[in-house]
Design an enzyme around this catalytic site. Sequence first.
Site, PDB file in Angstrom:
ATOM      1  N   ASN A 183     -52.216 -19.404  15.978  1.00 54.58           N
ATOM      2  CA  ASN A 183     -53.459 -18.661  15.780  1.00 54.58           C
ATOM      3  C   ASN A 183     -54.437 -19.165  16.834  1.00 54.58           C
ATOM      4  OD1 ASN A 183     -55.819 -17.462  14.965  1.00 54.58           O
ATOM      5  ND2 ASN A 183     -55.737 -18.173  12.855  1.00 54.58           N
ATOM      6  N   ARG A 224     -50.866 -14.589  15.480  1.00 56.97           N
ATOM      7  CA  ARG A 224     -51.872 -13.812  14.762  1.00 56.97           C
ATOM      8  C   ARG A 224     -52.741 -13.093  15.781  1.00 56.97           C
ATOM      9  NH1 ARG A 224     -57.712 -15.364  12.692  1.00 56.97           N
ATOM     10  NH2 ARG A 224     -58.125 -13.558  11.375  1.00 56.97           N
ATOM     11  N   HIS A 230     -57.956  -9.153   7.331  1.00 59.44           N
ATOM     12  CA  HIS A 230     -57.323 -10.020   6.326  1.00 59.44           C
ATOM     13  C   HIS A 230     -56.043  -9.396   5.773  1.00 59.44           C
ATOM     14  CE1 HIS A 230     -61.577 -11.801   5.411  1.00 59.44           C
ATOM     15  NE2 HIS A 230     -60.938 -12.561   6.299  1.00 59.44           N
ATOM     16  N   ARG A 269     -72.159 -13.422   7.597  1.00 60.05           N
ATOM     17  CA  ARG A 269     -72.199 -11.978   7.872  1.00 60.05           C
ATOM     18  C   ARG A 269     -72.870 -11.248   6.712  1.00 60.05           C
ATOM     19  NH1 ARG A 269     -66.045 -12.102   8.876  1.00 60.05           N
ATOM     20  NH2 ARG A 269     -65.880 -13.151  10.888  1.00 60.05           N
ATOM     21  N   ASP A 311     -72.212 -22.411   3.287  1.00 59.37           N
ATOM     22  CA  ASP A 311     -71.150 -22.960   2.449  1.00 59.37           C
ATOM     23  C   ASP A 311     -71.467 -22.669   0.983  1.00 59.37           C
ATOM     24  OD1 ASP A 311     -69.453 -24.694   0.906  1.00 59.37           O
ATOM     25  OD2 ASP A 311     -69.159 -25.939   2.687  1.00 59.37           O
ATOM     26  N   GLU A 351     -60.356 -19.168  -4.617  1.00 56.58           N
ATOM     27  CA  GLU A 351     -59.453 -20.101  -5.293  1.00 56.58           C
ATOM     28  C   GLU A 351     -60.188 -21.258  -5.959  1.00 56.58           C
ATOM     29  OE1 GLU A 351     -56.450 -21.377  -2.483  1.00 56.58           O
ATOM     30  OE2 GLU A 351     -56.291 -19.340  -1.673  1.00 56.58           O
ATOM     31  N   GLU A 397     -51.472 -17.070   4.710  1.00 54.69           N
ATOM     32  CA  GLU A 397     -51.365 -16.102   5.793  1.00 54.69           C
ATOM     33  C   GLU A 397     -50.341 -16.525   6.840  1.00 54.69           C
ATOM     34  OE1 GLU A 397     -55.514 -14.312   6.756  1.00 54.69           O
ATOM     35  OE2 GLU A 397     -55.911 -16.258   5.821  1.00 54.69           O
TER      36      GLU A 397
END
Length: 371
Positions: free
Chosen positions: A8, A65, A154, A215, A256, A307, A355
């Site tokens: 990636n 990726r 995603h 964002r 965060d 999660e 992923e």
Amino acid sequence: MTRVLVLNSGSSSVKYRLFDGADTVTKGLVERIGESGSDVPDHRAALQGIMDAVDLSGLAAVGHRVVHGGAEFSEPTVIDDSVVARVEALVPLAPLHNPAAVTGIEVARKLLPDVPQVAVFDTAFHATIPPEGVTWAIDRSLAERWQIRRYGFHGTSHAYVSRRTAHVLGRDPGSTNVITLHLGNGASACAVEGGRSVATSMGMSPLPGLVMGTRSGDIDPTVIFHLHRVAGLPMDEIENSLNRHAGLQGMAGVNDLRAVLERRAAGDPGATLAFDVYCRRIREYVGAYLAVLGRVDAITFTAGVGENAAPVRAASLAGLEPLGIAVDPERNERREEIISPDGAHIPVCVIPTDEELEIADQSRAALSLPR
């Protein structure tokens, strides 16, 4: 078992993970590539360092990726010169991401010329969304000329998690409808019908949809015109603000979610509002995707926030009990795979995403290799 190296490549970093079958042999991250004071001058040096440090004997494939595949890449694709050129041509759609992917691919092909390489696109999973789900109501000639449509992102996460959700529930993925909520610093929702994406919250770029770390997610386009015409801000400054200084960062001063939760617990009004906006937007998309799918067999949270943030999971689905959606407080705090009460009409799940494993598996599939 078949060994696959997943890469990636970012503008100043390379994340890597070597798989033998489904098992991780090694993984790591090379950062600050080309930055002042770094001992890694470029991507070639970064990848050469990875290959010197990692035992790549028996390597069967390299999976890359690639964030944006446009409308033409709808599946993992074995890389040749033509594919590299086509990915490079899509740079205007992903100017921050695709150049780094192209660089990583070109360097890896030179360093490993005898190993097949595969491009796995974040956008590919959403190629199954029907035309009415990717088309915006703007001048058609403009849309066609400038490739303006919803692409979604995603995709590897939504594909992996929706399939894992079906397995957890003991169902066939091909007949299971799931709303997947990938909540991290970047966040998106997806409606998956029988293993196929039929709606997703991100659009032509990763900016719209859910509220994210930095964002904005969905806003009225007039905000952009207003900031340009009335506030006098240049367009690049507005774009930078919506991508880097909006979302949780813009509302609470931190991007965060853990810090937002701490400030909210201490009574900070900005953090409290940010949390409420964040969770309401998720709930709005869940409601929309209930309508799109008609029948929903599960709602699944995944990625860093999904999660790990029990308060987000609870607040995002609060008030939906009349629709058969509920969260059991104790199961939610323990982060069980199924956090809904026994007998709930629509199970609510927490499934860790992977992923990179999905990229490895898709790379094997593209080359007809066994896991």
